[in-house]
Design a protein around this motif. Sequence first.
Motif, mmCIF file in Angstrom:
data_model
loop_
_atom_site.group_PDB
_atom_site.id
_atom_site.type_symbol
_atom_site.label_atom_id
_atom_site.label_comp_id
_atom_site.label_asym_id
_atom_site.label_seq_id
_atom_site.Cartn_x
_atom_site.Cartn_y
_atom_site.Cartn_z
ATOM 1 N N THR A 1 87.956 48.584 2.192
ATOM 2 C CA THR A 1 86.966 48.006 1.287
ATOM 3 C C THR A 1 86.370 49.085 0.380
ATOM 4 O O THR A 1 85.966 48.790 -0.744
ATOM 5 N N ALA A 2 86.306 50.320 0.860
ATOM 6 C CA ALA A 2 85.785 51.406 0.021
ATOM 7 C C ALA A 2 86.649 51.580 -1.220
ATOM 8 O O ALA A 2 86.139 51.715 -2.343
ATOM 9 N N ARG A 3 87.962 51.562 -1.051
ATOM 10 C CA ARG A 3 88.863 51.666 -2.199
ATOM 11 C C ARG A 3 88.815 50.409 -3.055
ATOM 12 O O ARG A 3 88.885 50.476 -4.283
ATOM 13 N N LEU A 4 88.685 49.259 -2.398
ATOM 14 C CA LEU A 4 88.652 47.993 -3.128
ATOM 15 C C LEU A 4 87.417 47.885 -4.009
ATOM 16 O O LEU A 4 87.504 47.480 -5.175
ATOM 17 N N PHE A 5 86.265 48.258 -3.480
ATOM 18 C CA PHE A 5 85.004 48.101 -4.207
ATOM 19 C C PHE A 5 84.785 49.224 -5.218
ATOM 20 O O PHE A 5 84.211 48.999 -6.283
ATOM 21 N N GLY A 6 85.197 50.435 -4.879
ATOM 22 C CA GLY A 6 85.029 51.571 -5.778
ATOM 23 C C GLY A 6 83.589 51.757 -6.220
ATOM 24 O O GLY A 6 82.673 51.817 -5.404
ATOM 25 N N THR A 7 83.374 51.819 -7.516
ATOM 26 C CA THR A 7 82.033 52.044 -8.048
ATOM 27 C C THR A 7 81.120 50.833 -7.893
ATOM 28 O O THR A 7 79.915 50.930 -8.140
ATOM 29 N N ASP A 8 81.671 49.695 -7.484
ATOM 30 C CA ASP A 8 80.855 48.492 -7.228
ATOM 31 C C ASP A 8 80.383 48.428 -5.773
ATOM 32 O O ASP A 8 79.841 47.394 -5.349
ATOM 33 N N THR A 9 80.568 49.497 -5.028
ATOM 34 C CA THR A 9 80.247 49.478 -3.603
ATOM 35 C C THR A 9 78.801 49.079 -3.340
ATOM 36 O O THR A 9 78.520 48.257 -2.454
ATOM 37 N N ALA A 10 77.857 49.650 -4.063
ATOM 38 C CA ALA A 10 76.440 49.356 -3.807
ATOM 39 C C ALA A 10 76.147 47.866 -3.976
ATOM 40 O O ALA A 10 75.376 47.285 -3.198
ATOM 41 N N LYS A 11 76.778 47.243 -4.962
ATOM 42 C CA LYS A 11 76.588 45.803 -5.182
ATOM 43 C C LYS A 11 77.077 45.011 -3.960
ATOM 44 O O LYS A 11 76.404 44.091 -3.487
ATOM 45 N N TRP A 12 78.234 45.366 -3.449
ATOM 46 C CA TRP A 12 78.781 44.678 -2.286
ATOM 47 C C TRP A 12 77.938 44.939 -1.037
ATOM 48 O O TRP A 12 77.724 44.038 -0.227
ATOM 49 N N ALA B 1 95.639 46.749 10.343
ATOM 50 C CA ALA B 1 95.066 45.950 9.266
ATOM 51 C C ALA B 1 95.067 46.689 7.936
ATOM 52 O O ALA B 1 95.301 46.091 6.886
ATOM 53 N N LYS B 2 94.813 47.999 7.975
ATOM 54 C CA LYS B 2 94.751 48.749 6.715
ATOM 55 C C LYS B 2 96.111 48.869 6.041
ATOM 56 O O LYS B 2 96.202 49.336 4.906
ATOM 57 N N ARG B 3 97.145 48.429 6.724
ATOM 58 C CA ARG B 3 98.474 48.435 6.131
ATOM 59 C C ARG B 3 98.757 47.163 5.338
ATOM 60 O O ARG B 3 99.622 47.172 4.455
ATOM 61 N N PHE B 4 98.044 46.059 5.660
ATOM 62 C CA PHE B 4 98.399 44.797 5.005
ATOM 63 C C PHE B 4 97.230 44.091 4.311
ATOM 64 O O PHE B 4 97.439 43.066 3.667
ATOM 65 N N THR B 5 95.991 44.617 4.418
ATOM 66 C CA THR B 5 94.863 43.970 3.748
ATOM 67 C C THR B 5 93.886 45.011 3.223
ATOM 68 O O THR B 5 93.757 46.099 3.790
ATOM 69 N N TRP B 6 93.211 44.645 2.128
ATOM 70 C CA TRP B 6 92.150 45.499 1.607
ATOM 71 C C TRP B 6 90.866 45.364 2.422
ATOM 72 O O TRP B 6 89.904 46.066 2.163
ATOM 73 N N TRP B 7 90.864 44.451 3.389
ATOM 74 C CA TRP B 7 89.670 44.175 4.175
ATOM 75 C C TRP B 7 89.865 44.525 5.666
ATOM 76 O O TRP B 7 89.550 43.709 6.538
ATOM 77 N N PRO B 8 90.330 45.716 6.008
ATOM 78 C CA PRO B 8 90.493 46.054 7.430
ATOM 79 C C PRO B 8 89.160 46.085 8.181
ATOM 80 O O PRO B 8 89.130 45.900 9.401
ATOM 81 N N GLN B 9 88.062 46.277 7.436
ATOM 82 C CA GLN B 9 86.742 46.298 8.069
ATOM 83 C C GLN B 9 86.392 44.949 8.712
ATOM 84 O O GLN B 9 85.602 44.912 9.653
ATOM 85 N N VAL B 10 86.972 43.860 8.209
ATOM 86 C CA VAL B 10 86.756 42.559 8.844
ATOM 87 C C VAL B 10 87.333 42.574 10.260
ATOM 88 O O VAL B 10 86.706 42.092 11.211
ATOM 89 N N PHE B 11 88.521 43.136 10.411
ATOM 90 C CA PHE B 11 89.154 43.189 11.729
ATOM 91 C C PHE B 11 88.387 44.120 12.664
ATOM 92 O O PHE B 11 88.291 43.852 13.870
ATOM 93 N N ILE C 1 80.767 52.238 4.053
ATOM 94 C CA ILE C 1 80.172 53.557 3.815
ATOM 95 C C ILE C 1 81.032 54.637 4.465
ATOM 96 O O ILE C 1 81.347 55.665 3.855
ATOM 97 N N TYR C 2 81.419 54.406 5.720
ATOM 98 C CA TYR C 2 82.239 55.373 6.453
ATOM 99 C C TYR C 2 83.566 55.636 5.732
ATOM 100 O O TYR C 2 84.009 56.785 5.609
ATOM 101 N N ALA C 3 84.202 54.583 5.233
ATOM 102 C CA ALA C 3 85.523 54.708 4.626
ATOM 103 C C ALA C 3 85.497 55.490 3.325
ATOM 104 O O ALA C 3 86.543 55.987 2.881
ATOM 105 N N HIS C 4 84.323 55.624 2.708
ATOM 106 C CA HIS C 4 84.242 56.389 1.466
ATOM 107 C C HIS C 4 84.461 57.882 1.684
ATOM 108 O O HIS C 4 84.636 58.623 0.710
ATOM 109 N N GLN C 5 84.500 58.322 2.933
ATOM 110 C CA GLN C 5 84.822 59.723 3.197
ATOM 111 C C GLN C 5 86.285 60.047 2.865
ATOM 112 O O GLN C 5 86.615 61.199 2.582
ATOM 113 N N ASP C 6 87.153 59.034 2.923
ATOM 114 C CA ASP C 6 88.591 59.284 2.885
ATOM 115 C C ASP C 6 89.303 58.619 1.709
ATOM 116 O O ASP C 6 90.527 58.502 1.728
ATOM 117 N N THR C 7 88.573 58.176 0.696
ATOM 118 C CA THR C 7 89.209 57.358 -0.339
ATOM 119 C C THR C 7 90.338 58.099 -1.065
ATOM 120 O O THR C 7 91.371 57.490 -1.378
#
Length: 320
Positions: free
Chosen positions: A227-238, A159-169, A210-216
């Motif tokens: 989603t960590a890369r997608l949200f960036g500094t807006d992570t807390a809002k999401w 999923a992380k190869r084709f979507t910014w939302w692999p966490q959904v999968f 939260i976990y994915a922010h270790q590897d951005t």
Amino acid sequence: MTNANPSPEGQVADAVGGNWVDTLAPPATRPYLRLSRADRPIGTWLLLLPCLWGLSLAMLHDQSATWFDAWIALGCGIGAFLMRGAGCTWNDITDREFDGQVERTRSRPIPSGQVSVKGAVIWMAAQGLLSFLILLTFNTNAILLGVLALVPVAIYPFAKRFTWWPQVFLGLAFNWGALLAWTAHSGQLEAPAVVLYLAGIVWTLFYDTIYAHQDTEDDALIGIKSTARLFGTDTAKWLRRFLMGTVGLMGIAVIFSALDEASVLAMVLALGGPWAMGWHMAWQLRGLDIEDPAKCLQLFRANRDTGIIPLLFFCAALMA
């Protein structure tokens, strides 16, 4: 000057210090147990807890409990350990090239050379077979759901190869137990279980972001989406949105589980579960620092307690 407390040979970088795999398991088994993440038990908890939510709410729904429900809980526990291990093995087989390029994951058994790909495939098949034998003790509908669960498990590593939302999968795979355990108890899949499943998926978006922010940084270099890369500094809002979604959906699942048969007291106690869970997620948000990988890992691991909290309320409602 030498290190007085050297790390055990082959220890994975993000393993829990002093874990039983690195200290007690026979040396020949350690690479395979590391491949199953047995040295990092949080994933087994995150897979098991939705099962126990589903089972407890199914019991609340029809106000019945038998000794077979105890086996469902135990079978889900063993199955969560085995299927989490099989899923992680599959993940590491498919990600072996990526893992070798990421600081946190290059010490995993396949990229570090502790386990061959062929050995990993055999190990994955053995864990899957044992899980299937447990599944066969459940009713037909639960067995069918268990087999169907292989679909999101198989897709997730890609999923992380084709979507910014692999966490959904990941959420689709990790929360499947809510559907399966409900069905194993009741014999059929019902609407409250589906809403509970959706609540679990939104919770997964919370903790795995939260976990994915270790590897951005490494993920950006090698082109892995999250989603960590997608949200960036807006992570807390999401994450606040995911908190509200988790609490709201779980609350709806509780209401429809308890509405027909449970007492008012049982309903109130059960609704305390998502309420208290939300406060624990809010506590995580207050301590979040997306620039601190160690803090992100600590908060991610805290989600074991996040998931246990509603389960305790559901159990209390069953006894009311």
